[in-house]
Design an enzyme around this catalytic site. Structure first.
Site, PDB file in Angstrom:
ATOM      1  N   LEU A 121     -37.800  21.553 -10.949  1.00 18.63           N
ATOM      2  CA  LEU A 121     -38.922  21.154 -11.799  1.00 18.63           C
ATOM      3  C   LEU A 121     -38.787  21.770 -13.184  1.00 18.63           C
ATOM      4  O   LEU A 121     -38.904  21.073 -14.210  1.00 18.63           O
ATOM      5  CB  LEU A 121     -40.237  21.571 -11.145  1.00 18.63           C
ATOM      6  N   TYR A 122     -38.541  23.059 -13.247  1.00 17.05           N
ATOM      7  CA  TYR A 122     -38.385  23.747 -14.530  1.00 17.05           C
ATOM      8  C   TYR A 122     -37.193  23.194 -15.300  1.00 17.05           C
ATOM      9  O   TYR A 122     -37.289  22.859 -16.485  1.00 17.05           O
ATOM     10  CB  TYR A 122     -38.218  25.242 -14.281  1.00 17.05           C
TER      11      TYR A 122
END
Length: 252
Positions: free
Chosen positions: A159-160
């Site tokens: 996600l990051y």
């Protein structure tokens, strides 16, 4: 302060998001030390006032802007306030971000939305608000803070990394869009860096950094120096670049 550093950004104005700690704080202080007037944006008023006090005590000029950045209105409001305070913004440093770690199956929609809101949406609308005025004046610099994790797949970092990979693409797209009008858009890509935010990772941070030639984590100041370089005249022929500040991890 020596005359040479002060001459890098004389009379320039800069807005640094996430400017109350870590890389953002180091960047705000370094920009001010090189002659820029700095708008320090962040959520923590106590830390923000301390950064401004540190800059002022060293002979620089800064002001703090409390901002809970998460959407278009909050981004545009901050841009308006900073430009009104200093007359214009010549340098934008998109540093604010969140970096969650965890498996995909535990990610909620709220988690997903929060990461992309701060890491992608806010920089997008800050650029949308500030870059056109820079282009009309014929000069300006935008530096986005990404991450080495945007360039490779890693468990628990999807996600990051994905949010920062989007910012890498936007860096190149904005360079193509605004570069012909005198606005340079670039990014720094830090590797493992020791800051207040990464301190809880402790030994894991050291272990990740040991894989690179430098064999140690970077410091916020080392990343700040790269940001200031990209924002200043010595980088005048640099457009659309992503500068690794990762202790050489991209070399191995």
């Amino acid at each position: 302060m020596s005359e040479r550093p002060m001459s890098l950004l004389p009379g320039m104005t800069a807005l640094v998001t996430g400017g109350t700690s870590g890389i953002g704080r180091a960047t705000a202080i370094t920009l001010a030390g090189r002659g820029a007037r700095v708008a320090v944006a962040g959520r923590d008023q106590r830390r923000g006032r301390q950064v401004v006090a540190d800059i002022t005590e060293a002979g620089g000029t800064a002001d703090f802007f409390a901002a809970d950045l998460h959407d278009e209105p909050s981004a545009r409001k901050l841009a308006h306030a900073a430009a009104a305070r200093f007359g214009r913004i010549d340098v934008l440093v998109n540093n604010a971000g969140i970096f969650p770690f965890g498996p995909t199956e535990r990610t909620t929609q709220a988690d997903f939305d929060a990461v992309f809101a701060l890491n992608v949406r806010v920089p997008y609308f800050l650029v949308a608000e500030l870059a056109p005025a820079m282009a009309r004046r014929g000069h300006g610099a935008i530096v986005n803070v990404t991450t080495a994790a945007a360039a490779y797949g890693a468990a628990a970092l999807g996600l990051y990394g994905a949010s920062k990979a989007a910012l890498v693409l936007l860096t190149k797209a904005w360079a193509a869009e605004y570069g012909p009008h005198g606005v340079r858009v670039n990014a720094v890509s830090p590797g493992p860096t020791r800051t207040e935010g990464t301190a809880p990772r402790g030994a894991a941070l050291d272990q990740a950094a040991a894989a690179g030639p430098a064999r140690r984590p970077g410091t916020a100041q080392e990343v700040a120096e790269a940001i200031v370089f990209l924002a200043s005249e010595p980088a005048s022929f640099v457009h659309g670049a992503v500068l690794p500040v990762d202790g050489g991890r991209t070399a191995v």
